[in-house]
Scaffold this motif. Sequence first.
Motif, PDB file in Angstrom:
ATOM      1  N   GLU A 107       7.523   9.260  -8.902  1.00 34.72           N
ATOM      2  CA  GLU A 107       7.661   9.648 -10.306  1.00 34.72           C
ATOM      3  C   GLU A 107       8.157  11.081 -10.439  1.00 34.72           C
ATOM      4  O   GLU A 107       8.924  11.402 -11.321  1.00 34.72           O
ATOM      5  N   ILE A 108       7.715  11.952  -9.554  1.00 36.58           N
ATOM      6  CA  ILE A 108       8.068  13.367  -9.621  1.00 36.58           C
ATOM      7  C   ILE A 108       9.401  13.634  -8.934  1.00 36.58           C
ATOM      8  O   ILE A 108      10.063  14.610  -9.198  1.00 36.58           O
ATOM      9  N   GLY A 109       9.796  12.744  -8.029  1.00 36.16           N
ATOM     10  CA  GLY A 109      11.035  12.933  -7.292  1.00 36.16           C
ATOM     11  C   GLY A 109      10.838  13.672  -5.985  1.00 36.16           C
ATOM     12  O   GLY A 109      11.785  14.206  -5.419  1.00 36.16           O
ATOM     13  N   GLU A 110       9.607  13.718  -5.492  1.00 41.81           N
ATOM     14  CA  GLU A 110       9.309  14.401  -4.240  1.00 41.81           C
ATOM     15  C   GLU A 110       9.466  13.437  -3.071  1.00 41.81           C
ATOM     16  O   GLU A 110       9.633  12.241  -3.249  1.00 41.81           O
ATOM     17  N   GLU A 111       9.346  14.014  -1.866  1.00 40.51           N
ATOM     18  CA  GLU A 111       9.347  13.195  -0.657  1.00 40.51           C
ATOM     19  C   GLU A 111       8.102  12.317  -0.665  1.00 40.51           C
ATOM     20  O   GLU A 111       7.042  12.735  -1.113  1.00 40.51           O
ATOM     21  N   PRO A 112       8.208  11.087  -0.154  1.00 39.18           N
ATOM     22  CA  PRO A 112       7.004  10.246  -0.088  1.00 39.18           C
ATOM     23  C   PRO A 112       5.963  10.849   0.843  1.00 39.18           C
ATOM     24  O   PRO A 112       6.305  11.456   1.853  1.00 39.18           O
ATOM     25  N   VAL A 113       4.702  10.690   0.487  1.00 36.61           N
ATOM     26  CA  VAL A 113       3.604  11.216   1.289  1.00 36.61           C
ATOM     27  C   VAL A 113       3.454  10.392   2.557  1.00 36.61           C
ATOM     28  O   VAL A 113       3.246  10.910   3.634  1.00 36.61           O
ATOM     29  N   LEU A 130      -7.734   2.765  -1.724  1.00 38.21           N
ATOM     30  CA  LEU A 130      -6.348   3.241  -1.602  1.00 38.21           C
ATOM     31  C   LEU A 130      -5.431   2.459  -2.526  1.00 38.21           C
ATOM     32  O   LEU A 130      -4.596   3.030  -3.227  1.00 38.21           O
ATOM     33  N   TYR A 131      -5.581   1.153  -2.519  1.00 38.55           N
ATOM     34  CA  TYR A 131      -4.716   0.297  -3.327  1.00 38.55           C
ATOM     35  C   TYR A 131      -4.891   0.561  -4.818  1.00 38.55           C
ATOM     36  O   TYR A 131      -3.931   0.561  -5.574  1.00 38.55           O
ATOM     37  N   ASN A 132      -6.143   0.831  -5.233  1.00 37.44           N
ATOM     38  CA  ASN A 132      -6.419   1.099  -6.648  1.00 37.44           C
ATOM     39  C   ASN A 132      -6.088   2.533  -7.054  1.00 37.44           C
ATOM     40  O   ASN A 132      -6.223   2.890  -8.217  1.00 37.44           O
ATOM     41  N   GLY A 133      -5.706   3.360  -6.087  1.00 43.06           N
ATOM     42  CA  GLY A 133      -5.377   4.747  -6.397  1.00 43.06           C
ATOM     43  C   GLY A 133      -6.602   5.623  -6.597  1.00 43.06           C
ATOM     44  O   GLY A 133      -6.501   6.713  -7.153  1.00 43.06           O
ATOM     45  N   GLN A 134      -7.759   5.167  -6.131  1.00 43.05           N
ATOM     46  CA  GLN A 134      -8.982   5.937  -6.287  1.00 43.05           C
ATOM     47  C   GLN A 134      -9.134   6.967  -5.178  1.00 43.05           C
ATOM     48  O   GLN A 134      -9.959   7.866  -5.272  1.00 43.05           O
ATOM     49  N   VAL A 135      -8.360   6.821  -4.124  1.00 43.42           N
ATOM     50  CA  VAL A 135      -8.324   7.769  -3.011  1.00 43.42           C
ATOM     51  C   VAL A 135      -6.859   8.095  -2.773  1.00 43.42           C
ATOM     52  O   VAL A 135      -6.012   7.208  -2.775  1.00 43.42           O
ATOM     53  N   ARG A 136      -6.566   9.359  -2.602  1.00 43.56           N
ATOM     54  CA  ARG A 136      -5.185   9.796  -2.368  1.00 43.56           C
ATOM     55  C   ARG A 136      -5.018  10.272  -0.941  1.00 43.56           C
ATOM     56  O   ARG A 136      -5.912  10.880  -0.373  1.00 43.56           O
ATOM     57  N   ILE A 137      -3.851  10.037  -0.406  1.00 44.37           N
ATOM     58  CA  ILE A 137      -3.479  10.607   0.879  1.00 44.37           C
ATOM     59  C   ILE A 137      -2.693  11.866   0.557  1.00 44.37           C
ATOM     60  O   ILE A 137      -1.692  11.820  -0.153  1.00 44.37           O
ATOM     61  N   LEU A 138      -3.171  13.000   1.042  1.00 44.12           N
ATOM     62  CA  LEU A 138      -2.539  14.269   0.745  1.00 44.12           C
ATOM     63  C   LEU A 138      -1.466  14.593   1.775  1.00 44.12           C
ATOM     64  O   LEU A 138      -1.616  14.281   2.955  1.00 44.12           O
ATOM     65  N   SER A 139      -0.412  15.249   1.325  1.00 44.61           N
ATOM     66  CA  SER A 139       0.572  15.776   2.259  1.00 44.61           C
ATOM     67  C   SER A 139      -0.065  16.942   2.998  1.00 44.61           C
ATOM     68  O   SER A 139      -1.115  17.450   2.594  1.00 44.61           O
ATOM     69  N   GLU A 140       0.551  17.378   4.075  1.00 47.88           N
ATOM     70  CA  GLU A 140      -0.007  18.503   4.833  1.00 47.88           C
ATOM     71  C   GLU A 140      -0.134  19.745   3.952  1.00 47.88           C
ATOM     72  O   GLU A 140      -1.112  20.471   4.023  1.00 47.88           O
ATOM     73  N   GLU A 141       0.862  19.969   3.114  1.00 50.96           N
ATOM     74  CA  GLU A 141       0.845  21.139   2.230  1.00 50.96           C
ATOM     75  C   GLU A 141      -0.307  21.053   1.226  1.00 50.96           C
ATOM     76  O   GLU A 141      -1.032  22.025   1.012  1.00 50.96           O
ATOM     77  N   GLU A 142      -0.501  19.872   0.634  1.00 54.33           N
ATOM     78  CA  GLU A 142      -1.595  19.697  -0.315  1.00 54.33           C
ATOM     79  C   GLU A 142      -2.956  19.861   0.372  1.00 54.33           C
ATOM     80  O   GLU A 142      -3.873  20.451  -0.195  1.00 54.33           O
ATOM     81  N   ALA A 193      -5.686   6.900   7.228  1.00 55.25           N
ATOM     82  CA  ALA A 193      -6.390   7.225   5.988  1.00 55.25           C
ATOM     83  C   ALA A 193      -7.493   6.205   5.711  1.00 55.25           C
ATOM     84  O   ALA A 193      -8.607   6.582   5.323  1.00 55.25           O
ATOM     85  N   SER A 194      -7.204   4.942   5.928  1.00 48.72           N
ATOM     86  CA  SER A 194      -8.213   3.893   5.710  1.00 48.72           C
ATOM     87  C   SER A 194      -9.388   4.063   6.664  1.00 48.72           C
ATOM     88  O   SER A 194     -10.547   3.947   6.262  1.00 48.72           O
ATOM     89  N   LEU A 237       0.826  -1.208   0.000  1.00 44.49           N
ATOM     90  CA  LEU A 237       0.000   0.000   0.000  1.00 44.49           C
ATOM     91  C   LEU A 237       0.859   1.256   0.000  1.00 44.49           C
ATOM     92  O   LEU A 237       0.557   2.219  -0.703  1.00 44.49           O
ATOM     93  N   MET A 238       1.933   1.254   0.789  1.00 42.08           N
ATOM     94  CA  MET A 238       2.807   2.430   0.834  1.00 42.08           C
ATOM     95  C   MET A 238       3.444   2.672  -0.526  1.00 42.08           C
ATOM     96  O   MET A 238       3.574   3.816  -0.957  1.00 42.08           O
ATOM     97  N   LYS A 239       3.817   1.611  -1.231  1.00 47.59           N
ATOM     98  CA  LYS A 239       4.392   1.770  -2.570  1.00 47.59           C
ATOM     99  C   LYS A 239       3.370   2.393  -3.517  1.00 47.59           C
ATOM    100  O   LYS A 239       3.699   3.300  -4.291  1.00 47.59           O
ATOM    101  N   VAL A 240       2.134   1.920  -3.468  1.00 44.41           N
ATOM    102  CA  VAL A 240       1.088   2.440  -4.345  1.00 44.41           C
ATOM    103  C   VAL A 240       0.802   3.903  -4.026  1.00 44.41           C
ATOM    104  O   VAL A 240       0.739   4.749  -4.915  1.00 44.41           O
ATOM    105  N   VAL A 241       0.629   4.203  -2.749  1.00 37.49           N
ATOM    106  CA  VAL A 241       0.296   5.566  -2.331  1.00 37.49           C
ATOM    107  C   VAL A 241       1.421   6.536  -2.671  1.00 37.49           C
ATOM    108  O   VAL A 241       1.175   7.670  -3.075  1.00 37.49           O
ATOM    109  N   ASN A 242       2.651   6.101  -2.545  1.00 40.99           N
ATOM    110  CA  ASN A 242       3.796   6.974  -2.798  1.00 40.99           C
ATOM    111  C   ASN A 242       4.247   6.971  -4.255  1.00 40.99           C
ATOM    112  O   ASN A 242       5.195   7.672  -4.601  1.00 40.99           O
ATOM    113  N   SER A 243       3.583   6.224  -5.132  1.00 39.55           N
ATOM    114  CA  SER A 243       4.034   6.102  -6.513  1.00 39.55           C
ATOM    115  C   SER A 243       4.072   7.443  -7.242  1.00 39.55           C
ATOM    116  O   SER A 243       4.985   7.708  -8.012  1.00 39.55           O
TER     117      SER A 243
END
Length: 112
Positions: free
Chosen positions: A19-25, A67-79, A35-36, A9-15
């Motif tokens: 890709e962008i090169g940012e810190e993982p969420v 979460l696993y399907n990427g239909q819900v995102r966990i936002l960073s505090e900034e987002e 989140a769940s 799940l962490m790999k999927v959520v942080n994918s």
Amino acid sequence: MIHPSYVELMKVVNSDAAEIGEEPVVNSRYSIVLASARRARQIIAGAEPFVANPKCDKPLSIAVEELYNGQVRILSEEEAQQLEESKKVQSESENVEQNVDTIEENEIIENL
């Protein structure tokens, strides 16, 4: 339903961040659990699931599947802050539009 592991799940959520090169969420399983649980509570309260045919009809299982399907995102505090600010601005602009409509209606009534 067999839930994916927290690592998967962490790999999927942080994918997206990878890709962008940012810190993982998500840096911990705790974030995934929170989140769940939050999404499960939304489903219990009447929110429509984003999964068309969930493998299990339990709210927590649906939330994990989303979460696993990427239909819900966990936002960073900034987002999350940016989203709240944009909702506030949108709400304020809608209020202004409603006030303008009310003023225009009152002017029309007064002019008659």
